[in-house]
Design a protein around this motif. Structure first.
Motif, PDB file in Angstrom:
ATOM      1  N   PRO A 173      39.075   5.554  65.451  1.00  0.00           N
ATOM      2  CA  PRO A 173      39.090   6.798  64.669  1.00  0.00           C
ATOM      3  C   PRO A 173      39.853   7.886  65.415  1.00  0.00           C
ATOM      4  CG  PRO A 173      36.887   5.845  64.691  1.00  0.00           C
ATOM      5  CD  PRO A 173      37.702   5.063  65.688  1.00  0.00           C
ATOM      6  N   THR A 174      40.733   8.578  64.689  1.00  0.00           N
ATOM      7  CA  THR A 174      41.593   9.586  65.303  1.00  0.00           C
ATOM      8  C   THR A 174      41.577  10.857  64.464  1.00  0.00           C
ATOM      9  OG1 THR A 174      43.064   7.856  66.139  1.00  0.00           O
ATOM     10  CG2 THR A 174      43.933  10.094  66.087  1.00  0.00           C
ATOM     11  N   LEU A 175      41.415  12.001  65.129  1.00  0.00           N
ATOM     12  CA  LEU A 175      41.511  13.281  64.451  1.00  0.00           C
ATOM     13  C   LEU A 175      42.982  13.650  64.305  1.00  0.00           C
ATOM     14  CD1 LEU A 175      40.351  15.925  63.331  1.00  0.00           C
ATOM     15  CD2 LEU A 175      40.190  16.765  65.693  1.00  0.00           C
ATOM     16  N   LEU A 176      43.466  13.744  63.057  1.00  0.00           N
ATOM     17  CA  LEU A 176      44.871  14.046  62.797  1.00  0.00           C
ATOM     18  C   LEU A 176      45.135  15.534  62.675  1.00  0.00           C
ATOM     19  CD1 LEU A 176      45.636  11.323  60.095  1.00  0.00           C
ATOM     20  CD2 LEU A 176      46.096  11.206  62.550  1.00  0.00           C
ATOM     21  N   ASP A 177      44.204  16.266  62.072  1.00  0.00           N
ATOM     22  CA  ASP A 177      44.457  17.680  61.823  1.00  0.00           C
ATOM     23  C   ASP A 177      43.138  18.401  61.574  1.00  0.00           C
ATOM     24  OD1 ASP A 177      46.399  19.789  61.503  1.00  0.00           O
ATOM     25  OD2 ASP A 177      45.846  19.850  59.390  1.00  0.00           O
ATOM     26  N   SER A 178      43.099  19.648  62.012  1.00  0.00           N
ATOM     27  CA  SER A 178      41.957  20.533  61.767  1.00  0.00           C
ATOM     28  C   SER A 178      42.523  21.862  61.307  1.00  0.00           C
ATOM     29  CB  SER A 178      41.134  20.705  63.047  1.00  0.00           C
ATOM     30  OG  SER A 178      40.120  21.682  62.858  1.00  0.00           O
ATOM     31  N   ASN A 229      40.910  24.032  46.760  1.00  0.00           N
ATOM     32  CA  ASN A 229      41.658  22.992  47.459  1.00  0.00           C
ATOM     33  C   ASN A 229      41.331  21.610  46.918  1.00  0.00           C
ATOM     34  OD1 ASN A 229      39.276  21.967  49.231  1.00  0.00           O
ATOM     35  ND2 ASN A 229      39.283  24.189  49.513  1.00  0.00           N
ATOM     36  N   LEU A 230      41.871  20.600  47.562  1.00  0.00           N
ATOM     37  CA  LEU A 230      41.736  19.224  47.087  1.00  0.00           C
ATOM     38  C   LEU A 230      40.294  18.749  47.107  1.00  0.00           C
ATOM     39  CD1 LEU A 230      43.123  16.606  46.176  1.00  0.00           C
ATOM     40  CD2 LEU A 230      43.592  16.088  48.576  1.00  0.00           C
ATOM     41  N   LEU A 231      39.492  19.263  48.029  1.00  0.00           N
ATOM     42  CA  LEU A 231      38.121  18.778  48.171  1.00  0.00           C
ATOM     43  C   LEU A 231      37.092  19.651  47.479  1.00  0.00           C
ATOM     44  CD1 LEU A 231      39.753  17.736  50.864  1.00  0.00           C
ATOM     45  CD2 LEU A 231      37.475  17.038  51.570  1.00  0.00           C
ATOM     46  N   SER A 232      37.393  20.932  47.271  1.00  0.00           N
ATOM     47  CA  SER A 232      36.375  21.847  46.769  1.00  0.00           C
ATOM     48  C   SER A 232      37.019  23.072  46.132  1.00  0.00           C
ATOM     49  CB  SER A 232      35.462  22.294  47.928  1.00  0.00           C
ATOM     50  OG  SER A 232      34.583  23.334  47.538  1.00  0.00           O
ATOM     51  N   PRO A 233      36.339  23.711  45.195  1.00  0.00           N
ATOM     52  CA  PRO A 233      36.829  24.995  44.685  1.00  0.00           C
ATOM     53  C   PRO A 233      36.556  26.142  45.646  1.00  0.00           C
ATOM     54  CG  PRO A 233      34.782  24.399  43.586  1.00  0.00           C
ATOM     55  CD  PRO A 233      35.167  23.230  44.447  1.00  0.00           C
ATOM     56  N   ARG A 234      35.854  25.861  46.748  1.00  0.00           N
ATOM     57  CA  ARG A 234      35.461  26.901  47.688  1.00  0.00           C
ATOM     58  C   ARG A 234      36.233  26.755  48.998  1.00  0.00           C
ATOM     59  NH1 ARG A 234      28.963  26.886  47.651  1.00  0.00           N
ATOM     60  NH2 ARG A 234      29.283  28.987  48.488  1.00  0.00           N
ATOM     61  N   ALA A 235      36.261  27.844  49.766  1.00  0.00           N
ATOM     62  CA  ALA A 235      36.936  27.851  51.049  1.00  0.00           C
ATOM     63  C   ALA A 235      36.164  27.026  52.069  1.00  0.00           C
ATOM     64  CB  ALA A 235      37.073  29.287  51.550  1.00  0.00           C
ATOM     65  N   GLY A 236      36.860  26.632  53.135  1.00  0.00           N
ATOM     66  CA  GLY A 236      36.191  25.877  54.186  1.00  0.00           C
ATOM     67  C   GLY A 236      37.147  25.463  55.276  1.00  0.00           C
ATOM     68  N   ALA A 237      36.658  24.601  56.142  1.00  0.00           N
ATOM     69  CA  ALA A 237      37.449  24.023  57.222  1.00  0.00           C
ATOM     70  C   ALA A 237      37.465  22.513  57.035  1.00  0.00           C
ATOM     71  CB  ALA A 237      36.848  24.386  58.580  1.00  0.00           C
ATOM     72  N   VAL A 238      38.640  21.902  57.212  1.00  0.00           N
ATOM     73  CA  VAL A 238      38.771  20.479  56.925  1.00  0.00           C
ATOM     74  C   VAL A 238      39.313  19.744  58.135  1.00  0.00           C
ATOM     75  CG1 VAL A 238      41.111  20.655  55.971  1.00  0.00           C
ATOM     76  CG2 VAL A 238      39.601  18.812  55.204  1.00  0.00           C
ATOM     77  N   HIS A 279      40.415   8.251  51.654  1.00  0.00           N
ATOM     78  CA  HIS A 279      41.791   7.947  51.282  1.00  0.00           C
ATOM     79  C   HIS A 279      42.210   6.670  51.996  1.00  0.00           C
ATOM     80  CE1 HIS A 279      43.187   9.588  55.157  1.00  0.00           C
ATOM     81  NE2 HIS A 279      42.429  10.642  54.932  1.00  0.00           N
ATOM     82  N   PRO A 280      43.333   6.078  51.631  1.00  0.00           N
ATOM     83  CA  PRO A 280      43.672   4.746  52.152  1.00  0.00           C
ATOM     84  C   PRO A 280      43.744   4.662  53.674  1.00  0.00           C
ATOM     85  CG  PRO A 280      45.014   5.219  50.225  1.00  0.00           C
ATOM     86  CD  PRO A 280      44.253   6.473  50.537  1.00  0.00           C
ATOM     87  N   ARG A 281      44.053   5.759  54.350  1.00  0.00           N
ATOM     88  CA  ARG A 281      44.190   5.696  55.814  1.00  0.00           C
ATOM     89  C   ARG A 281      42.987   6.247  56.554  1.00  0.00           C
ATOM     90  NH1 ARG A 281      50.574   7.157  56.991  1.00  0.00           N
ATOM     91  NH2 ARG A 281      51.422   6.125  55.152  1.00  0.00           N
ATOM     92  N   GLY A 282      41.957   6.668  55.830  1.00  0.00           N
ATOM     93  CA  GLY A 282      40.793   7.216  56.504  1.00  0.00           C
ATOM     94  C   GLY A 282      40.002   8.112  55.590  1.00  0.00           C
ATOM     95  N   ALA A 283      39.782   9.378  56.012  1.00  0.00           N
ATOM     96  CA  ALA A 283      38.960  10.296  55.227  1.00  0.00           C
ATOM     97  C   ALA A 283      39.262  11.728  55.651  1.00  0.00           C
ATOM     98  CB  ALA A 283      37.479   9.992  55.417  1.00  0.00           C
ATOM     99  N   SER A 284      38.878  12.661  54.788  1.00  0.00           N
ATOM    100  CA  SER A 284      38.923  14.092  55.100  1.00  0.00           C
ATOM    101  C   SER A 284      37.515  14.641  54.973  1.00  0.00           C
ATOM    102  CB  SER A 284      39.869  14.836  54.148  1.00  0.00           C
ATOM    103  OG  SER A 284      41.198  14.379  54.299  1.00  0.00           O
ATOM    104  N   PHE A 285      37.117  15.491  55.932  1.00  0.00           N
ATOM    105  CA  PHE A 285      35.776  16.068  55.971  1.00  0.00           C
ATOM    106  C   PHE A 285      35.905  17.585  55.840  1.00  0.00           C
ATOM    107  CE2 PHE A 285      34.640  12.468  59.151  1.00  0.00           C
ATOM    108  CZ  PHE A 285      34.606  11.545  58.112  1.00  0.00           C
ATOM    109  N   LEU A 286      35.403  18.130  54.729  1.00  0.00           N
ATOM    110  CA  LEU A 286      35.448  19.569  54.497  1.00  0.00           C
ATOM    111  C   LEU A 286      34.075  20.175  54.717  1.00  0.00           C
ATOM    112  CD1 LEU A 286      36.986  22.136  53.353  1.00  0.00           C
ATOM    113  CD2 LEU A 286      35.902  21.556  51.177  1.00  0.00           C
ATOM    114  N   LEU A 287      34.026  21.213  55.534  1.00  0.00           N
ATOM    115  CA  LEU A 287      32.811  22.002  55.719  1.00  0.00           C
ATOM    116  C   LEU A 287      33.033  23.331  55.002  1.00  0.00           C
ATOM    117  CD1 LEU A 287      30.091  21.879  57.427  1.00  0.00           C
ATOM    118  CD2 LEU A 287      31.258  23.466  58.972  1.00  0.00           C
TER     119      LEU A 287
END
Length: 579
Positions: free
Chosen positions: A4-9, A16-25, A65-73
């Motif tokens: 597992p590798t962190l690609l971007d924060s 946004n793509l994950l939520s109608p609300r603001a956050g950190a992904v 997603h096909p290469r992993g996942a995105s986590f939105l807080l």
């Protein structure tokens, strides 16, 4: 096995793509077998952290997603920088596992994160946001400024010097009509069509696109302003009465939408482009990203292209139902008796059907950008613009005037389907930068007379190998007599010089192009000069231009003005056009 590798924060201040609300992904690369396990573990820790921070009304969101996942807080808008630190700690704790994170370590981390959040908080910002919401006007904020209302009804202040809501002249604050235009191809052309309609209709338009920001027909900032920053700049300009905002995929994925609500949002089409970025790896993922604009039109109009197969499949499942347009009037998504307006082409006319009434808006032959209907992609762009124009309240007469005046020349639509008669050769300058756009260019080229055909071909380095190969195949499908492959040093984007031309040449050879039909050049300019020098009267010259648009268009017009004929020596480039 893939670790597992962190690609971007990053922060996502807007819908946004994950939520109608603001956050950190966080964007994570991991094996498919690990994504669900990691997502469940991260979610459990995120829920605990949200409760501890007093953010219980916010949620953790996981997108596979096909290469992993995105986590939105999800997080408050005045704590988004801190939220990225929270999310990164959660990711570290997820990797460590429950047995390797002691209660003392968690408590220490919580205390540190609470201090970071407290340092960022801005209660006045939240109070202003809530006051705007109570008055049903738009609130926008970024690192430097916050505003209420839009355009002529906007008021803007520095974020570190905000007024108390009671000090705001709310009677003067209001919103203006806003249109968002996204899609894989046709965005800029559609924005320019809407701008032409707006000029004829009368309201002062603020426009963003990949070419810059325009206010009242004047360029105030050149460059690519199709992201949230460009949108906010236009929406805070007190001269603007209607906002026409190109809304690119990159901005949506990097920061979310620049405005939370709009009068209309148009998706022109969906194509596989820019794959592998921000958890988007296929055309369906591109569709997900583009459909984020639907979050902004819960009380507005979502406009979709019925001729696009992905949108046609996805649209009927959306709530509220979209408003459709399409070239074929018999398309099943374009009923003749309908409660929402449908724009289509009937007997050579751009036509609106609405509640049993049919209205002819403009003859296709009278709209220069369509080349008499031969440029199908521009027929679709016109139909999309017509649908948005009605949602914005533009009068039909003004819309017709705008369409008939918009000629498709480089004055009206620079670098998009510009057709020039150059001493008996037909030159087409176009942006075609992905297989979908190349297909449209080739389809148009087939309707133009040609004794022989040459095409200039290249690609930026941020596309994956298969997308570059697909572009080469799409170009070769046009049966050119010569393909001139250009390297683009300004657009290597991590690739080695010559790598992309080598990839294109190999694919052209694989699909049957003889070596005599392929030429390589070191730059886009060299490729253009070679194509013009090769051409003879009756030939078709397709110049796909990305890096040297103004220079190339200037060169073509210089040759026209000089009366140059293909086959004769090329005169020196005019000094004022030289790069």
């Amino acid at each position: 096995m893939q670790q597992p590798t962190l690609l971007d924060s990053r922060r996502l201040p807007g819908p946004n793509l994950l939520s109608p609300r603001a956050g950190a992904v966080l964007d994570i690369a991991c094996a498919s077998a690990d994504a669900d396990r990691l997502g469940a573990a991260w979610t459990e820790r995120a829920r605990w952290m949200l409760d501890q921070l007093g953010w219980s009304t916010h949620a953790p969101v996981v997108r596979r997603h096909p290469r992993g996942a995105s986590f939105l807080l999800e997080a408050p808008i005045d704590a988004l920088y801190a939220a990225t630190e929270v999310n990164e700690w959660l990711w570290g704790a997820t990797l460590a596992g429950p047995d390797d994170t002691s209660e003392a370590e968690a408590a220490e981390a919580l205390a540190r994160l609470e201090r970071t959040i407290a340092a960022e908080r801005n209660p006045r910002l939240l109070a202003l946001r809530d006051a705007a919401r109570d008055r049903a006007v738009t609130f926008l904020s970024d690192d430097d400024h916050a505003s209420v209302g839009l355009g002529t009804g906007s008021r803007t202040w520095p974020v570190d010097d905000l007024p108390d809501p009671g000090e705001v002249p709310w009677a003067d604050v209001h919103d203006i009509p806003v249109a968002l235009v996204t899609g894989s191809n046709g965005k800029t052309t559609t924005i320019r069509l809407l701008a032409a309609m707006s000029r004829a209709a009368g309201p002062v338009a603020g426009i963003t696109s990949t070419d810059g920001i325009e206010i009242a027909g004047r360029v105030v900032e050149a460059g690519d302003w199709s992201g949230p920053g460009g949108a906010r700049r236009v929406l805070r300009d007190t001269r603007v009465e209607v906002a026409l905002l190109e809304t690119a995929r990159g901005g949506i994925l990097r920061r979310g939408l620049g405005v939370p609500r709009a009068t209309a949002a148009l998706i022109t089409n969906i194509a596989a482009d820019h794959l592998g970025e921000f958890g988007v790896d296929d055309a369906e993922g591109i569709a997900d990203a583009k459909l984020v604009v639907a979050r902004a039109v819960t009380t507005g109009v979502l406009v979709l292209n019925a001729d696009d197969p992905i949108l046609a499949a996805r649209g009927p499942r959306l709530t509220p139902p979209p408003t459709w347009f399409g070239v074929d009037p018999t398309h099943p998504l374009l009923p003749s008796a309908n409660q929402t307006p449908v724009h289509t082409v009937v007997d050579g006319w751009f036509t609106r059907r609405h509640r049993g009434t049919t209205t002819r808006l403009a003859a296709t032959a009278g709209v220069p950008i369509t080349l008499g209907g031969a440029a199908r992609h521009n027929v679709e762009n016109v139909l999309g613009a017509l649908t948005v124009a009605q949602a914005l309240g533009f009068a039909d007469d003004a819309v017709r005037t705008g369409l008939e005046r918009f000629g498709g020349s480089d004055d009206d639509n620079p670098g998009r389907g510009n057709v020039v008669d150059l001493g008996g050769a037909t030159v087409v300058v176009d942006f075609a930068h992905n297989p979908h756009g190349m297909d449209a260019l080739i389809a148009t080229a087939r309707t133009l007379p040609a004794r022989r055909c040459v095409i200039v071909l290249g690609q930026a380095g941020d596309r994956d190998d298969e997308s570059i190969r697909a572009l080469a195949r799409a170009a070769w499908a046009g049966a050119p007599d010569l393909v001139i492959i250009k390297d683009m040093p300004r657009y290597l984007r991590g690739r080695e010089p010559g790598a992309i031309p080598t990839l294109i040449e190999a694919e052209l050879s694989r699909v049957g192009a003889p070596c005599t039909a392929i030429v390589r050049t070191a730059s886009e300019w060299d490729a253009v000069e070679h194509a013009l020098g090769w051409a003879r009267p009756g030939d078709l010259v397709l110049l796909t231009i990305h890096a040297e648009r103004e220079r190339v268009l200037g060169r073509v017009h210089q040759l026209v003005a000089a009366g140059w004929e293909p086959g004769k020596p090329l005169p020196p480039e005019a000094p004022e056009r030289m790069g």
